[in-house]
Write a protein that holds these residues in place. Structure first.
Motif, PDB file in Angstrom:
ATOM      1  N   UNK A 121      29.701  40.305  11.110  1.00 19.02           N
ATOM      2  CA  UNK A 121      29.857  39.414  12.349  1.00 19.02           C
ATOM      3  C   UNK A 121      29.269  37.904  12.339  1.00 19.02           C
ATOM      4  N   UNK A 122      29.903  37.159  11.985  1.00 19.45           N
ATOM      5  CA  UNK A 122      29.487  35.704  11.797  1.00 19.45           C
ATOM      6  C   UNK A 122      28.774  35.217  13.077  1.00 19.45           C
ATOM      7  N   UNK A 123      29.226  35.606  14.276  1.00 19.20           N
ATOM      8  CA  UNK A 123      28.986  35.047  15.571  1.00 19.20           C
ATOM      9  C   UNK A 123      28.494  36.233  16.571  1.00 19.20           C
ATOM     10  N   UNK A 124      27.616  35.716  17.259  1.00 22.23           N
ATOM     11  CA  UNK A 124      27.088  36.745  18.599  1.00 22.23           C
ATOM     12  C   UNK A 124      26.221  37.776  18.004  1.00 22.23           C
ATOM     13  N   UNK A 125      25.305  38.245  19.020  1.00 21.46           N
ATOM     14  CA  UNK A 125      24.609  39.344  18.709  1.00 21.46           C
ATOM     15  C   UNK A 125      25.264  40.631  19.164  1.00 21.46           C
ATOM     16  N   UNK A 126      25.524  41.613  18.388  1.00 16.49           N
ATOM     17  CA  UNK A 126      26.414  42.927  18.600  1.00 16.49           C
ATOM     18  C   UNK A 126      25.656  43.388  19.840  1.00 16.49           C
ATOM     19  N   UNK A 132      30.310  40.798  26.488  1.00 17.14           N
ATOM     20  CA  UNK A 132      30.984  39.638  27.010  1.00 17.14           C
ATOM     21  C   UNK A 132      32.342  39.845  26.891  1.00 17.14           C
ATOM     22  N   UNK A 133      32.663  40.322  25.872  1.00 16.26           N
ATOM     23  CA  UNK A 133      34.282  40.800  25.534  1.00 16.26           C
ATOM     24  C   UNK A 133      34.746  41.574  26.658  1.00 16.26           C
ATOM     25  N   UNK A 134      34.048  42.527  26.756  1.00 11.44           N
ATOM     26  CA  UNK A 134      34.207  43.723  27.866  1.00 11.44           C
ATOM     27  C   UNK A 134      34.630  43.070  29.200  1.00 11.44           C
ATOM     28  N   UNK A 135      33.516  42.326  29.639  1.00  9.95           N
ATOM     29  CA  UNK A 135      33.443  41.457  31.072  1.00  9.95           C
ATOM     30  C   UNK A 135      34.643  40.532  31.144  1.00  9.95           C
ATOM     31  N   UNK A 136      34.771  39.942  30.156  1.00 10.61           N
ATOM     32  CA  UNK A 136      36.286  38.723  30.073  1.00 10.61           C
ATOM     33  C   UNK A 136      37.098  39.356  30.272  1.00 10.61           C
ATOM     34  N   UNK A 137      37.680  40.734  29.578  1.00 11.10           N
ATOM     35  CA  UNK A 137      38.741  41.110  29.733  1.00 11.10           C
ATOM     36  C   UNK A 137      38.983  41.966  31.103  1.00 11.10           C
ATOM     37  N   UNK A 145      45.508  40.290  38.668  1.00 10.33           N
ATOM     38  CA  UNK A 145      45.988  40.915  39.907  1.00 10.33           C
ATOM     39  C   UNK A 145      45.629  40.368  41.247  1.00 10.33           C
ATOM     40  N   UNK A 146      45.210  38.948  40.997  1.00 13.69           N
ATOM     41  CA  UNK A 146      45.066  38.013  42.025  1.00 13.69           C
ATOM     42  C   UNK A 146      43.848  38.357  42.906  1.00 13.69           C
ATOM     43  N   UNK A 147      42.747  39.186  42.244  1.00 12.02           N
ATOM     44  CA  UNK A 147      41.876  39.667  43.007  1.00 12.02           C
ATOM     45  C   UNK A 147      40.526  38.507  42.829  1.00 12.02           C
ATOM     46  N   UNK A 148      40.783  37.591  41.712  1.00 11.27           N
ATOM     47  CA  UNK A 148      40.019  36.437  41.525  1.00 11.27           C
ATOM     48  C   UNK A 148      40.817  35.291  41.579  1.00 11.27           C
ATOM     49  N   UNK A 149      40.367  33.955  42.003  1.00  9.74           N
ATOM     50  CA  UNK A 149      40.983  32.926  42.022  1.00  9.74           C
ATOM     51  C   UNK A 149      41.770  32.641  40.558  1.00  9.74           C
ATOM     52  N   UNK A 150      43.012  32.205  40.630  1.00  5.75           N
ATOM     53  CA  UNK A 150      43.839  32.037  39.430  1.00  5.75           C
ATOM     54  C   UNK A 150      43.267  30.790  38.367  1.00  5.75           C
ATOM     55  N   UNK A 151      42.111  29.999  38.892  1.00  7.30           N
ATOM     56  CA  UNK A 151      41.294  29.084  38.204  1.00  7.30           C
ATOM     57  C   UNK A 151      40.116  29.786  37.486  1.00  7.30           C
ATOM     58  N   UNK A 152      39.724  30.934  37.771  1.00  8.54           N
ATOM     59  CA  UNK A 152      38.603  31.376  37.351  1.00  8.54           C
ATOM     60  C   UNK A 152      38.400  31.303  35.818  1.00  8.54           C
ATOM     61  N   UNK A 153      37.459  30.756  35.303  1.00 15.68           N
ATOM     62  CA  UNK A 153      36.933  30.471  34.172  1.00 15.68           C
ATOM     63  C   UNK A 153      36.256  31.664  33.426  1.00 15.68           C
ATOM     64  N   UNK A 154      37.160  32.869  33.079  1.00 14.32           N
ATOM     65  CA  UNK A 154      36.467  34.037  32.529  1.00 14.32           C
ATOM     66  C   UNK A 154      35.741  33.892  31.243  1.00 14.32           C
ATOM     67  N   UNK A 159      30.052  35.601  29.805  1.00 12.94           N
ATOM     68  CA  UNK A 159      28.621  35.270  29.142  1.00 12.94           C
ATOM     69  C   UNK A 159      27.550  35.183  30.025  1.00 12.94           C
ATOM     70  N   UNK A 160      27.816  34.306  31.430  1.00  8.01           N
ATOM     71  CA  UNK A 160      26.948  34.049  32.301  1.00  8.01           C
ATOM     72  C   UNK A 160      26.382  35.409  32.760  1.00  8.01           C
ATOM     73  N   UNK A 161      27.463  36.447  33.186  1.00 12.47           N
ATOM     74  CA  UNK A 161      27.044  37.528  33.824  1.00 12.47           C
ATOM     75  C   UNK A 161      26.376  38.526  32.794  1.00 12.47           C
ATOM     76  N   UNK A 162      26.730  38.521  31.511  1.00  9.53           N
ATOM     77  CA  UNK A 162      25.956  39.263  30.639  1.00  9.53           C
ATOM     78  C   UNK A 162      24.565  38.726  30.164  1.00  9.53           C
TER      79      UNK A 162
END
Length: 194
Positions: A121-126, A132-137, A145-154, A159-162
């Motif tokens: 895995x060349x990038x990231x910490x397992x 992070x991928x789980x959260x972004x997905x 679904x429209x529960x977050x603004x359309x311009x939300x930068x996931x 990674x901020x939340x993780x």
């Protein structure tokens, strides 16, 4: 240690023993001898199944990181139900259990292990990368679904939340954070209605 005795599921027994040592004694105590002693087997069992100790540790890390896939599927399945902050807080609290936190500590404390993991895995910490991928997905599904603004930068928000969640749970010897601590951080970080 017994020798010449077949050990069914030796790899899983060794992985479980490594996790017990890691949880009880921390990353610095995790040696091949400590693992085989904990597993109740000869040291040769580990070396018959793995090229070296860092190969063993790398496989342990990658197997546990792959386990995040089931949590990711469950979290994506929750999109559109409950609250975004509540769904994330529950999933991340489960994810950052003692074993995951200890494995992240193990990765950061062993140069040889990090080098071995970079081969796969060349990038990231397992675990953190999968989280992070789980959260972004999940955030993408909620945005769709429209529960977050359309311009939300996931891709920035995940990674901020993780990072924030990991900081809350990172002390493997301390008490876990209060149940609502992570939810408050998520609520404060998410854009729009929560």
């Amino acid at each position: 240690m017994p020798t010449g005795v077949a050990m069914p599921d030796a790899r899983e027994q060794l992985f479980a023993a490594a996790e017990r040592v890691l949880l009880r004694d921390g990353p610095s105590a995790l040696t091949s001898r400590a693992v085989t002693t904990e597993a109740g087997c000869a040291k040769g069992v580990l070396h018959r199944n793995f090229a070296d100790f860092d190969a063993f540790l790398a496989e342990l890390v990658l197997l546990r990181a792959a386990g995040v896939d089931a949590a990711a599927a469950a979290l994506r399945g929750a999109a559109g139900t409950g609250t975004v902050a509540g769904n994330l807080a529950g999933a991340l609290t489960d994810l950052f259990g003692p074993v995951a936190v200890a494995i992240v500590g193990l990765i950061t404390s062993r140069d040889g292990l990090r080098a071995r993991l970079r081969d796969a895995r060349p990038t990231g910490i397992p675990i953190l990368a999968e989280a992070t991928a789980m959260t972004a997905g999940y955030l993408s599904a909620e945005r769709d679904l429209g529960r977050l603004p359309a311009d939300t930068d996931v891709d920035t928000l995940a990674p901020t939340l993780i990072g924030a969640a990991h900081l809350l749970f990172a002390d493997r010897t301390g008490a876990p954070p209060p149940p609502d601590a992570l939810r408050r951080i998520i609520t404060a970080t998410l854009p729009g209605p929560r």
